[in-house]
Design a protein around this motif. Structure first.
Motif, mmCIF file in Angstrom:
data_model
loop_
_atom_site.group_PDB
_atom_site.id
_atom_site.type_symbol
_atom_site.label_atom_id
_atom_site.label_comp_id
_atom_site.label_asym_id
_atom_site.label_seq_id
_atom_site.Cartn_x
_atom_site.Cartn_y
_atom_site.Cartn_z
ATOM 1 N N GLN B 98 1.266 -3.028 2.947
ATOM 2 C CA GLN B 98 1.947 -4.235 3.383
ATOM 3 C C GLN B 98 2.127 -5.135 2.171
ATOM 4 O O GLN B 98 3.174 -5.136 1.546
ATOM 5 C CB GLN B 98 1.111 -4.897 4.473
ATOM 6 C CG GLN B 98 1.972 -5.470 5.587
ATOM 7 C CD GLN B 98 1.103 -6.033 6.680
ATOM 8 O OE1 GLN B 98 0.698 -7.188 6.618
ATOM 9 N NE2 GLN B 98 0.779 -5.230 7.673
ATOM 10 N N CYS B 99 1.068 -5.846 1.752
ATOM 11 C CA CYS B 99 1.219 -6.682 0.554
ATOM 12 C C CYS B 99 1.222 -5.843 -0.713
ATOM 13 O O CYS B 99 1.732 -6.264 -1.736
ATOM 14 C CB CYS B 99 0.119 -7.737 0.474
ATOM 15 S SG CYS B 99 -1.464 -7.096 -0.082
ATOM 16 N N GLY B 100 0.585 -4.670 -0.667
ATOM 17 C CA GLY B 100 0.601 -3.761 -1.818
ATOM 18 C C GLY B 100 -0.500 -3.988 -2.833
ATOM 19 O O GLY B 100 -0.566 -3.260 -3.825
ATOM 20 N N TYR B 101 -1.372 -4.953 -2.585
ATOM 21 C CA TYR B 101 -2.384 -5.248 -3.608
ATOM 22 C C TYR B 101 -3.350 -4.087 -3.813
ATOM 23 O O TYR B 101 -3.721 -3.758 -4.935
ATOM 24 C CB TYR B 101 -3.175 -6.519 -3.251
ATOM 25 C CG TYR B 101 -3.818 -7.133 -4.470
ATOM 26 C CD1 TYR B 101 -3.098 -7.987 -5.288
ATOM 27 C CD2 TYR B 101 -5.121 -6.814 -4.832
ATOM 28 C CE1 TYR B 101 -3.658 -8.522 -6.434
ATOM 29 C CE2 TYR B 101 -5.686 -7.340 -5.974
ATOM 30 C CZ TYR B 101 -4.952 -8.194 -6.773
ATOM 31 O OH TYR B 101 -5.495 -8.712 -7.907
ATOM 32 N N CYS B 102 -3.726 -3.451 -2.711
ATOM 33 C CA CYS B 102 -4.688 -2.344 -2.796
ATOM 34 C C CYS B 102 -4.019 -1.044 -3.210
ATOM 35 O O CYS B 102 -4.696 -0.071 -3.518
ATOM 36 C CB CYS B 102 -5.381 -2.138 -1.447
ATOM 37 S SG CYS B 102 -4.272 -1.495 -0.163
ATOM 38 N N CYS B 134 -8.553 -2.414 2.057
ATOM 39 C CA CYS B 134 -7.212 -2.928 2.322
ATOM 40 C C CYS B 134 -7.333 -4.043 3.350
ATOM 41 O O CYS B 134 -7.929 -3.847 4.399
ATOM 42 C CB CYS B 134 -6.313 -1.818 2.866
ATOM 43 S SG CYS B 134 -4.676 -2.432 3.310
ATOM 44 N N ARG B 135 -6.791 -5.198 3.018
ATOM 45 C CA ARG B 135 -6.894 -6.337 3.929
ATOM 46 C C ARG B 135 -5.755 -6.383 4.933
ATOM 47 O O ARG B 135 -5.726 -7.236 5.810
ATOM 48 C CB ARG B 135 -6.915 -7.655 3.135
ATOM 49 C CG ARG B 135 -8.072 -7.819 2.197
ATOM 50 C CD ARG B 135 -9.400 -8.095 2.879
ATOM 51 N NE ARG B 135 -10.008 -6.876 3.418
ATOM 52 C CZ ARG B 135 -11.203 -6.817 3.962
ATOM 53 N NH1 ARG B 135 -11.934 -7.893 4.056
ATOM 54 N NH2 ARG B 135 -11.690 -5.681 4.436
ATOM 55 N N CYS B 136 -4.752 -5.511 4.764
ATOM 56 C CA CYS B 136 -3.547 -5.633 5.584
ATOM 57 C C CYS B 136 -3.391 -4.571 6.661
ATOM 58 O O CYS B 136 -3.070 -4.879 7.792
ATOM 59 C CB CYS B 136 -2.297 -5.568 4.712
ATOM 60 S SG CYS B 136 -2.239 -6.774 3.381
ATOM 61 N N THR B 137 -3.564 -3.308 6.297
ATOM 62 C CA THR B 137 -3.022 -2.243 7.149
ATOM 63 C C THR B 137 -3.930 -1.737 8.250
ATOM 64 O O THR B 137 -3.470 -1.043 9.135
ATOM 65 C CB THR B 137 -2.664 -1.005 6.298
ATOM 66 O OG1 THR B 137 -3.886 -0.453 5.788
ATOM 67 C CG2 THR B 137 -1.753 -1.360 5.152
#
Ligand SMILES: Cc1cc2nc3c(=O)[nH]c(=O)nc-3n(C[C@H](O)[C@H](O)[C@H](O)COP(=O)(O)OP(=O)(O)OC[C@H]3O[C@@H](n4cnc5c(N)ncnc54)[C@H](O)[C@@H]3O)c2cc1C
Ligand code: FES
Ligand code: FES
Lengths: 269, 160
Positions: B98-102, B134-137
Protein backbone atom coordinates in the motif's frame (compact mmCIF):
# COMPACT_ATOMS: atom_id res chain seq x y z
CA UNK A 1 19.35 6.91 16.69
CA UNK A 2 22.84 6.69 15.25
CA UNK A 3 25.85 4.96 16.78
CA UNK A 4 28.48 7.02 18.63
CA UNK A 5 31.94 7.36 17.08
CA UNK A 6 34.48 4.57 17.55
CA UNK A 7 37.62 3.21 15.91
CA UNK A 8 37.71 0.03 13.87
CA UNK A 9 40.24 -2.71 13.14
CA UNK A 10 39.77 -5.95 11.24
CA UNK A 11 41.57 -8.98 12.65
CA UNK A 12 42.51 -11.95 10.47
CA UNK A 13 43.68 -14.25 13.25
CA UNK A 14 43.01 -14.72 16.95
CA UNK A 15 46.54 -13.49 17.69
CA UNK A 16 45.92 -10.32 15.71
CA UNK A 17 42.62 -9.67 17.49
CA UNK A 18 44.32 -10.02 20.88
CA UNK A 19 47.15 -7.77 19.71
CA UNK A 20 44.65 -5.08 18.70
CA UNK A 21 43.07 -5.38 22.12
CA UNK A 22 46.42 -5.21 23.92
CA UNK A 23 47.49 -2.12 21.97
CA UNK A 24 44.20 -0.28 22.47
CA UNK A 25 42.39 0.63 25.64
CA UNK A 26 40.05 -1.39 27.77
CA UNK A 27 36.92 0.10 26.17
CA UNK A 28 37.61 -1.78 22.93
CA UNK A 29 35.08 -4.47 22.05
CA UNK A 30 35.05 -7.43 19.71
CA UNK A 31 32.57 -7.29 16.84
CA UNK A 32 31.15 -10.50 15.39
CA UNK A 33 27.79 -10.40 13.59
CA UNK A 34 26.82 -7.07 15.17
CA UNK A 35 23.28 -8.34 15.67
CA UNK A 36 23.31 -7.56 19.38
CA UNK A 37 26.03 -4.93 19.45
CA UNK A 38 24.43 -3.06 16.53
CA UNK A 39 21.19 -2.28 18.37
CA UNK A 40 23.16 -1.34 21.52
CA UNK A 41 25.33 1.05 19.47
CA UNK A 42 22.38 2.57 17.64
CA UNK A 43 20.64 3.12 20.99
CA UNK A 44 23.93 4.43 22.44
CA UNK A 45 23.73 1.94 25.26
CA UNK A 46 27.23 0.77 24.25
CA UNK A 47 30.03 3.29 23.70
CA UNK A 48 33.16 1.33 22.82
CA UNK A 49 36.35 3.22 21.93
CA UNK A 50 37.13 0.71 19.20
CA UNK A 51 35.62 -2.33 17.54
CA UNK A 52 37.85 -5.28 16.69
CA UNK A 53 36.10 -7.12 13.86
CA UNK A 54 36.57 -10.89 14.21
CA UNK A 55 34.42 -11.90 11.22
CA UNK A 56 37.44 -12.49 8.96
CA UNK A 57 39.12 -14.98 11.32
CA UNK A 58 38.83 -18.34 9.54
CA UNK A 59 39.63 -20.30 12.70
CA UNK A 60 36.40 -19.05 14.30
CA UNK A 61 34.29 -20.50 11.51
CA UNK A 62 35.54 -24.08 11.74
CA UNK A 63 33.33 -26.88 12.92
CA UNK A 64 34.84 -30.29 13.66
CA UNK A 65 33.89 -33.66 15.06
CA UNK A 66 36.56 -34.93 17.50
CA UNK A 67 36.81 -38.29 19.28
CA UNK A 68 35.45 -36.58 22.42
CA UNK A 69 32.63 -34.65 20.82
CA UNK A 70 32.16 -31.54 18.73
CA UNK A 71 34.02 -28.26 18.44
CA UNK A 72 31.99 -25.43 16.93
CA UNK A 73 33.77 -22.20 16.03
CA UNK A 74 32.50 -19.13 17.85
CA UNK A 75 32.04 -17.36 14.51
CA UNK A 76 29.67 -19.95 13.04
CA UNK A 77 26.41 -18.17 12.23
CA UNK A 78 22.94 -19.18 13.40
CA UNK A 79 22.00 -19.61 9.70
CA UNK A 80 24.90 -22.02 9.10
CA UNK A 81 23.78 -24.08 12.09
CA UNK A 82 20.18 -23.93 10.85
CA UNK A 83 21.40 -25.25 7.49
CA UNK A 84 23.21 -28.20 9.08
CA UNK A 85 26.82 -27.03 9.61
CA UNK A 86 27.03 -29.11 12.79
CA UNK A 87 27.06 -32.86 12.07
CA UNK A 88 25.15 -35.66 13.77
CA UNK A 89 22.12 -35.81 16.07
CA UNK A 90 23.37 -32.89 18.17
CA UNK A 91 23.67 -30.87 14.96
CA UNK A 92 20.08 -31.72 14.04
CA UNK A 93 18.94 -30.55 17.49
CA UNK A 94 20.94 -27.32 17.18
CA UNK A 95 19.49 -26.71 13.68
CA UNK A 96 15.96 -26.61 15.08
CA UNK A 97 16.97 -24.18 17.82
CA UNK A 98 18.87 -21.97 15.37
CA UNK A 99 15.77 -21.78 13.19
CA UNK A 100 13.90 -20.26 16.14
CA UNK A 101 16.44 -17.47 16.71
CA UNK A 102 15.37 -14.08 15.35
CA UNK A 103 14.84 -13.91 11.57
CA UNK A 104 16.84 -15.26 8.66
CA UNK A 105 18.43 -11.87 7.90
CA UNK A 106 19.64 -11.69 11.52
CA UNK A 107 20.69 -15.36 11.56
CA UNK A 108 22.81 -14.82 8.44
CA UNK A 109 25.16 -12.61 10.45
CA UNK A 110 24.63 -13.39 14.15
CA UNK A 111 27.08 -15.90 15.62
CA UNK A 112 27.17 -18.56 18.32
CA UNK A 113 30.07 -16.88 20.15
CA UNK A 114 28.55 -13.43 19.93
CA UNK A 115 25.31 -14.69 21.39
CA UNK A 116 27.08 -16.38 24.33
CA UNK A 117 29.36 -13.39 25.01
CA UNK A 118 26.42 -10.99 24.82
CA UNK A 119 24.74 -13.08 27.53
CA UNK A 120 21.13 -12.10 27.22
CA UNK A 121 19.56 -14.54 29.70
CA UNK A 122 16.76 -15.10 27.18
CA UNK A 123 19.15 -16.02 24.35
CA UNK A 124 18.69 -19.50 22.96
CA UNK A 125 22.36 -20.56 22.86
CA UNK A 126 22.91 -19.49 26.47
CA UNK A 127 20.40 -22.10 27.65
CA UNK A 128 21.18 -24.70 24.98
CA UNK A 129 24.92 -24.78 25.59
CA UNK A 130 24.38 -24.99 29.35
CA UNK A 131 21.98 -27.89 28.76
CA UNK A 132 24.47 -29.75 26.57
CA UNK A 133 27.27 -29.29 29.12
CA UNK A 134 29.41 -27.28 26.67
CA UNK A 135 32.73 -25.64 27.48
CA UNK A 136 33.85 -22.36 25.92
CA UNK A 137 37.44 -22.23 24.65
CA UNK A 138 38.51 -18.72 25.52
CA UNK A 139 41.72 -16.88 24.66
CA UNK A 140 42.86 -13.66 26.29
CA UNK A 141 45.90 -11.41 26.15
CA UNK A 142 47.62 -13.40 28.91
CA UNK A 143 46.53 -16.95 28.11
CA UNK A 144 43.75 -19.38 27.42
CA UNK A 145 41.23 -21.26 29.51
CA UNK A 146 37.92 -23.07 29.40
CA UNK A 147 34.71 -21.68 30.83
CA UNK A 148 31.73 -23.99 31.39
CA UNK A 149 28.66 -22.69 29.52
CA UNK A 150 26.63 -23.48 32.61
CA UNK A 151 28.42 -20.89 34.72
CA UNK A 152 29.22 -18.32 32.00
CA UNK A 153 26.39 -15.88 32.66
CA UNK A 154 26.50 -13.81 35.83
CA UNK A 155 23.51 -11.60 35.13
CA UNK A 156 21.81 -9.81 32.26
CA UNK A 157 24.57 -9.00 29.71
CA UNK A 158 27.24 -9.92 32.27
CA UNK A 159 29.61 -12.90 31.99
CA UNK A 160 32.70 -14.39 33.61
CA UNK A 161 34.71 -13.33 30.53
CA UNK A 162 37.32 -10.61 30.95
CA UNK A 163 37.02 -7.80 28.37
CA UNK A 164 40.09 -9.04 26.48
CA UNK A 165 38.92 -12.64 26.34
CA UNK A 166 37.78 -13.89 22.95
CA UNK A 167 35.54 -16.94 22.68
CA UNK A 168 37.26 -19.09 20.06
CA UNK A 169 35.07 -22.18 20.05
CA UNK A 170 32.42 -24.08 21.90
CA UNK A 171 33.25 -27.66 22.85
CA UNK A 172 30.44 -30.17 23.25
CA UNK A 173 30.87 -33.54 24.97
CA UNK A 174 30.19 -36.66 22.91
CA UNK A 175 26.52 -37.42 23.23
CA UNK A 176 25.89 -41.02 22.13
CA UNK A 177 23.76 -41.97 19.13
CA UNK A 178 21.07 -43.04 21.62
CA UNK A 179 20.84 -39.54 23.14
CA UNK A 180 17.59 -37.62 22.79
CA UNK A 181 17.07 -33.87 23.12
CA UNK A 182 14.11 -31.56 23.45
CA UNK A 183 13.63 -27.82 23.66
CA UNK A 184 10.67 -25.58 24.27
CA UNK A 185 10.79 -21.83 23.72
CA UNK A 186 7.81 -19.76 24.78
CA UNK A 187 7.49 -16.48 22.89
CA UNK A 188 4.57 -14.58 21.51
CA UNK A 189 5.89 -14.05 18.01
CA UNK A 190 8.31 -16.20 16.01
CA UNK A 191 11.85 -14.85 16.26
CA UNK A 192 11.42 -12.89 19.45
CA UNK A 193 13.49 -13.48 22.53
CA UNK A 194 11.97 -16.08 24.83
CA UNK A 195 9.67 -15.45 27.79
CA UNK A 196 10.58 -18.94 28.94
CA UNK A 197 12.93 -21.69 27.79
CA UNK A 198 13.18 -25.31 28.87
CA UNK A 199 15.10 -28.28 27.53
CA UNK A 200 16.07 -31.87 28.24
CA UNK A 201 19.10 -33.90 27.14
CA UNK A 202 18.91 -37.60 27.94
CA UNK A 203 21.68 -40.04 27.07
CA UNK A 204 20.83 -43.48 28.47
CA UNK A 205 24.11 -44.93 27.19
CA UNK A 206 26.20 -42.51 29.23
CA UNK A 207 23.70 -42.35 32.07
CA UNK A 208 23.26 -38.60 31.67
CA UNK A 209 19.97 -36.77 32.01
CA UNK A 210 20.12 -32.97 32.14
CA UNK A 211 17.45 -30.30 32.04
CA UNK A 212 17.60 -26.53 31.76
CA UNK A 213 15.27 -23.71 32.74
CA UNK A 214 16.22 -20.61 30.77
CA UNK A 215 15.16 -17.01 30.23
CA UNK A 216 15.72 -16.34 33.94
CA UNK A 217 17.12 -13.15 35.51
CA UNK A 218 20.65 -14.43 35.02
CA UNK A 219 22.33 -17.78 34.45
CA UNK A 220 20.12 -20.60 33.19
CA UNK A 221 19.18 -23.10 35.90
CA UNK A 222 20.70 -26.48 35.04
CA UNK A 223 19.32 -29.63 36.63
CA UNK A 224 22.27 -31.99 36.21
CA UNK A 225 20.34 -35.05 37.38
CA UNK A 226 16.93 -34.68 35.79
CA UNK A 227 15.76 -38.31 35.80
CA UNK A 228 13.24 -37.61 38.53
CA UNK A 229 11.93 -34.62 36.61
CA UNK A 230 11.63 -36.78 33.53
CA UNK A 231 9.74 -39.44 35.48
CA UNK A 232 7.16 -37.10 36.99
CA UNK A 233 5.64 -34.04 35.30
CA UNK A 234 4.46 -32.81 38.73
CA UNK A 235 8.08 -32.19 39.67
CA UNK A 236 8.17 -29.28 37.17
CA UNK A 237 6.64 -26.70 39.52
CA UNK A 238 9.13 -27.45 42.30
CA UNK A 239 12.04 -27.29 39.84
CA UNK A 240 10.91 -23.86 38.64
CA UNK A 241 10.56 -22.68 42.24
CA UNK A 242 14.07 -23.97 42.96
CA UNK A 243 15.28 -21.99 39.93
CA UNK A 244 14.21 -18.83 41.78
CA UNK A 245 10.74 -18.10 40.38
CA UNK A 246 8.03 -17.01 42.75
CA UNK A 247 5.18 -19.53 42.97
CA UNK A 248 1.94 -18.02 41.68
CA UNK A 249 3.69 -15.49 39.43
CA UNK A 250 3.22 -15.31 35.66
CA UNK A 251 6.92 -16.11 35.17
CA UNK A 252 6.67 -19.18 37.36
CA UNK A 253 3.68 -20.37 35.37
CA UNK A 254 5.19 -19.97 31.88
CA UNK A 255 8.46 -21.57 32.92
CA UNK A 256 6.64 -24.53 34.49
CA UNK A 257 4.52 -24.97 31.37
CA UNK A 258 7.64 -24.74 29.17
CA UNK A 259 9.34 -27.40 31.30
CA UNK A 260 6.36 -29.75 31.07
CA UNK A 261 6.18 -29.28 27.31
CA UNK A 262 9.90 -29.88 26.87
CA UNK A 263 9.44 -33.07 28.90
CA UNK A 264 6.49 -34.14 26.72
CA UNK A 265 8.58 -33.52 23.63
CA UNK A 266 11.44 -35.66 24.92
CA UNK A 267 9.10 -38.50 25.77
CA UNK A 268 7.49 -38.24 22.32
CA UNK A 269 10.91 -38.66 20.64
CA UNK B 1 37.30 7.93 8.07
CA UNK B 2 38.54 4.63 6.70
CA UNK B 3 38.84 3.40 3.10
CA UNK B 4 36.20 0.97 1.85
CA UNK B 5 36.12 -1.01 -1.40
CA UNK B 6 33.05 -3.05 -2.22
CA UNK B 7 30.51 -3.80 -4.93
CA UNK B 8 27.03 -2.33 -5.00
CA UNK B 9 24.58 -3.73 -7.55
CA UNK B 10 27.46 -5.00 -9.65
CA UNK B 11 29.41 -1.72 -9.65
CA UNK B 12 32.72 -1.29 -7.84
CA UNK B 13 32.57 1.41 -5.18
CA UNK B 14 35.61 3.01 -3.58
CA UNK B 15 34.90 5.43 -0.79
CA UNK B 16 35.81 6.49 2.74
CA UNK B 17 33.51 5.90 5.63
CA UNK B 18 33.33 6.55 9.37
CA UNK B 19 33.30 3.20 11.23
CA UNK B 20 30.04 4.15 12.96
CA UNK B 21 28.14 4.56 9.66
CA UNK B 22 25.81 1.66 8.96
CA UNK B 23 25.35 0.31 5.46
CA UNK B 24 21.87 1.78 4.96
CA UNK B 25 23.08 5.31 5.73
CA UNK B 26 26.02 4.96 3.37
CA UNK B 27 23.76 3.71 0.57
CA UNK B 28 21.09 6.33 1.10
CA UNK B 29 23.10 9.40 2.02
CA UNK B 30 26.23 8.99 -0.05
CA UNK B 31 25.40 6.62 -2.90
CA UNK B 32 21.87 8.04 -3.20
CA UNK B 33 20.30 4.61 -3.37
CA UNK B 34 17.17 5.47 -1.44
CA UNK B 35 15.28 2.27 -2.20
CA UNK B 36 16.52 0.82 1.09
CA UNK B 37 14.27 2.14 3.84
CA UNK B 38 15.01 2.53 7.54
CA UNK B 39 12.40 1.91 10.20
CA UNK B 40 13.57 0.86 13.63
CA UNK B 41 17.36 0.72 13.27
CA UNK B 42 17.59 -2.17 15.68
CA UNK B 43 16.86 -5.19 13.55
CA UNK B 44 13.18 -5.67 14.30
CA UNK B 45 11.16 -4.20 11.41
CA UNK B 46 13.00 -5.57 8.36
CA UNK B 47 12.49 -2.45 6.20
CA UNK B 48 16.25 -2.17 5.62
CA UNK B 49 16.77 -5.78 4.53
CA UNK B 50 19.03 -6.18 1.48
CA UNK B 51 21.52 -8.75 0.23
CA UNK B 52 25.12 -9.01 1.34
CA UNK B 53 27.07 -11.70 -0.52
CA UNK B 54 23.86 -13.28 -1.70
CA UNK B 55 22.15 -13.56 1.69
CA UNK B 56 19.59 -11.23 3.28
CA UNK B 57 20.99 -8.91 5.95
CA UNK B 58 19.80 -5.98 8.03
CA UNK B 59 21.59 -2.95 6.62
CA UNK B 60 20.86 -1.05 9.87
CA UNK B 61 22.88 -3.66 11.82
CA UNK B 62 25.65 -3.97 9.24
CA UNK B 63 28.40 -1.42 9.63
CA UNK B 64 29.43 -0.25 6.15
CA UNK B 65 33.09 -0.69 7.06
CA UNK B 66 32.52 -4.43 7.58
CA UNK B 67 31.53 -4.74 3.90
CA UNK B 68 35.10 -4.52 2.60
CA UNK B 69 35.20 -6.80 -0.46
CA UNK B 70 31.51 -7.68 -0.13
CA UNK B 71 28.86 -7.77 -2.85
CA UNK B 72 25.88 -5.70 -1.78
CA UNK B 73 22.60 -5.83 -3.70
CA UNK B 74 19.85 -3.35 -2.95
CA UNK B 75 16.30 -3.31 -4.28
CA UNK B 76 17.61 -1.17 -7.16
CA UNK B 77 19.86 -4.09 -8.18
CA UNK B 78 17.21 -6.65 -9.08
CA UNK B 79 15.92 -5.18 -12.35
CA UNK B 80 17.16 -8.13 -14.41
CA UNK B 81 16.31 -10.81 -11.89
CA UNK B 82 13.54 -13.17 -13.07
CA UNK B 83 12.45 -14.19 -9.55
CA UNK B 84 12.18 -10.56 -8.49
CA UNK B 85 10.26 -9.76 -11.68
CA UNK B 86 7.75 -12.50 -10.84
CA UNK B 87 7.48 -11.23 -7.26
CA UNK B 88 6.95 -7.63 -8.38
CA UNK B 89 4.15 -8.76 -10.67
CA UNK B 90 2.59 -10.93 -7.95
CA UNK B 91 2.84 -8.15 -5.32
CA UNK B 92 0.97 -5.86 -7.67
CA UNK B 93 -1.64 -8.45 -8.57
CA UNK B 94 -2.34 -9.53 -4.96
CA UNK B 95 -2.31 -6.00 -3.48
CA UNK B 96 0.74 -6.88 -1.41
CA UNK B 97 1.66 -3.25 -0.85
CA UNK B 98 0.00 0.00 0.00
CA UNK B 99 2.36 2.76 1.16
CA UNK B 100 5.35 0.69 0.01
CA UNK B 101 7.60 1.47 2.94
CA UNK B 102 8.12 -2.17 3.88
CA UNK B 103 8.21 -3.36 0.27
CA UNK B 104 11.96 -3.31 -0.56
CA UNK B 105 12.77 -5.38 2.53
CA UNK B 106 9.69 -7.51 1.99
CA UNK B 107 10.75 -8.31 -1.60
CA UNK B 108 14.30 -9.24 -0.63
CA UNK B 109 12.95 -11.54 2.10
CA UNK B 110 10.31 -12.93 -0.28
CA UNK B 111 12.96 -13.74 -2.88
CA UNK B 112 14.99 -15.58 -0.24
CA UNK B 113 11.91 -17.61 0.75
CA UNK B 114 11.10 -18.51 -2.86
CA UNK B 115 14.65 -19.64 -3.64
CA UNK B 116 15.64 -21.24 -0.32
CA UNK B 117 12.32 -22.86 0.59
CA UNK B 118 10.57 -24.06 -2.57
CA UNK B 119 8.32 -26.30 -0.43
CA UNK B 120 7.14 -23.50 1.89
CA UNK B 121 3.41 -23.59 2.61
CA UNK B 122 1.39 -20.67 3.95
CA UNK B 123 2.34 -21.34 7.59
CA UNK B 124 6.03 -21.44 6.72
CA UNK B 125 5.81 -18.29 4.59
CA UNK B 126 4.19 -16.49 7.51
CA UNK B 127 6.86 -17.73 9.91
CA UNK B 128 9.66 -16.62 7.58
CA UNK B 129 8.01 -13.20 7.22
CA UNK B 130 7.95 -12.66 11.00
CA UNK B 131 10.95 -10.34 10.69
CA UNK B 132 9.34 -7.97 8.18
CA UNK B 133 6.64 -5.71 9.54
CA UNK B 134 3.98 -4.15 7.32
CA UNK B 135 1.70 -1.53 8.81
CA UNK B 136 -0.70 -1.44 5.87
CA UNK B 137 -1.63 -4.71 4.24
CA UNK B 138 -2.38 -7.18 7.01
CA UNK B 139 0.01 -9.59 5.24
CA UNK B 140 -2.74 -11.55 3.45
CA UNK B 141 -1.78 -10.21 0.03
CA UNK B 142 1.94 -10.53 0.71
CA UNK B 143 1.61 -14.18 1.71
CA UNK B 144 -0.58 -14.90 -1.33
CA UNK B 145 1.85 -13.17 -3.66
CA UNK B 146 4.80 -15.23 -2.38
CA UNK B 147 2.77 -18.46 -2.44
CA UNK B 148 1.73 -17.77 -6.03
CA UNK B 149 5.33 -17.33 -7.17
CA UNK B 150 6.37 -20.55 -5.40
CA UNK B 151 3.45 -22.42 -7.00
CA UNK B 152 4.23 -21.06 -10.47
CA UNK B 153 7.90 -22.03 -10.16
CA UNK B 154 7.06 -25.51 -8.91
CA UNK B 155 4.60 -26.19 -11.71
CA UNK B 156 7.09 -24.86 -14.26
CA UNK B 157 9.76 -27.18 -12.82
CA UNK B 158 7.30 -30.11 -12.73
CA UNK B 159 6.20 -29.55 -16.31
CA UNK B 160 9.74 -29.62 -17.67
C1 LIG C 1 15.56 -8.51 15.93
C2 LIG C 1 16.43 -9.45 16.68
C3 LIG C 1 15.87 -10.57 17.27
C4 LIG C 1 16.66 -11.46 17.97
N1 LIG C 1 16.07 -12.58 18.52
C5 LIG C 1 16.84 -13.48 19.17
C6 LIG C 1 16.28 -14.67 19.71
O1 LIG C 1 15.09 -14.95 19.55
N2 LIG C 1 17.10 -15.52 20.38
C7 LIG C 1 18.44 -15.27 20.54
O2 LIG C 1 19.12 -16.07 21.15
N3 LIG C 1 19.00 -14.16 20.04
C8 LIG C 1 18.23 -13.26 19.35
N4 LIG C 1 18.83 -12.15 18.84
C9 LIG C 1 20.28 -11.89 19.06
C10 LIG C 1 21.12 -12.57 18.00
O3 LIG C 1 21.14 -13.96 18.25
C11 LIG C 1 22.56 -12.07 17.94
O4 LIG C 1 23.09 -12.54 16.74
C12 LIG C 1 23.54 -12.56 18.97
O5 LIG C 1 23.03 -12.35 20.24
C13 LIG C 1 24.84 -11.81 18.91
O6 LIG C 1 25.73 -12.41 18.04
P1 LIG C 1 26.65 -11.50 17.10
O7 LIG C 1 27.57 -12.43 16.42
O8 LIG C 1 25.80 -10.68 16.25
O9 LIG C 1 27.47 -10.66 18.17
P2 LIG C 1 27.79 -9.09 18.22
O10 LIG C 1 26.57 -8.29 18.20
O11 LIG C 1 28.84 -8.76 17.22
O12 LIG C 1 28.46 -9.03 19.66
C14 LIG C 1 27.69 -9.19 20.83
C15 LIG C 1 28.61 -9.09 22.05
O13 LIG C 1 29.49 -10.19 22.11
C16 LIG C 1 30.85 -9.77 22.03
N5 LIG C 1 31.48 -10.78 21.19
C17 LIG C 1 31.14 -11.13 19.92
N6 LIG C 1 31.86 -12.18 19.51
C18 LIG C 1 32.68 -12.50 20.55
C19 LIG C 1 33.66 -13.53 20.73
N7 LIG C 1 33.95 -14.44 19.80
N8 LIG C 1 34.31 -13.58 21.93
C20 LIG C 1 34.04 -12.67 22.90
N9 LIG C 1 33.12 -11.69 22.77
C21 LIG C 1 32.45 -11.61 21.60
C22 LIG C 1 30.82 -8.38 21.48
O14 LIG C 1 31.91 -7.61 21.95
C23 LIG C 1 29.51 -7.86 22.03
O15 LIG C 1 29.66 -7.43 23.35
C24 LIG C 1 18.05 -11.23 18.11
C25 LIG C 1 18.63 -10.11 17.51
C26 LIG C 1 17.83 -9.23 16.80
C27 LIG C 1 18.46 -8.03 16.16
S1 FES D 1 15.57 -0.52 10.10
FE1 FES D 1 16.74 -2.31 10.01
S2 FES D 1 15.39 -3.77 10.80
FE2 FES D 1 14.29 -1.93 11.12
S1 FES E 1 2.81 -1.36 2.50
FE1 FES E 1 2.85 0.16 4.02
S2 FES E 1 4.13 -0.75 5.52
FE2 FES E 1 3.81 -2.36 4.13
Amino acid sequence: MKAPAFGYERAHSVEEALLFYASGDEDAKYLAGGQSLGPLLNLRLARPSMLIDVRSIDELRECTQTPDGLVIGAGVTHAAIEDGAVPGPVGAFLAVIAHGIAYRAVRNRGTLGGSLAHADPAADWVSTMALLDAQLDVRGVTGERQVPAESLVEGPLATKLAPDELVVSVRLPGWSAAARFSYYKFNRKPGEFADAIAGFAYDPERGVCRAVIGATDGAPAVIADALELLAAAEASEAAVTAAGFEPGSFEHHVHAVALRRARDRLIAR
Amino acid sequence: MKPLHFTVNGKAVVTRVAPRTHLADLLREELRLTGTNLGCEHGVCGACTLEVDGAPARSCLTLAITCEGAKVRTIEGFDDDPVMAALREAFSEHHALQCGYCTPGMLVTARDIVIRLPQADEARIREELAGNLCRCTGYVGIVRAIASVIAARNSAAGGR
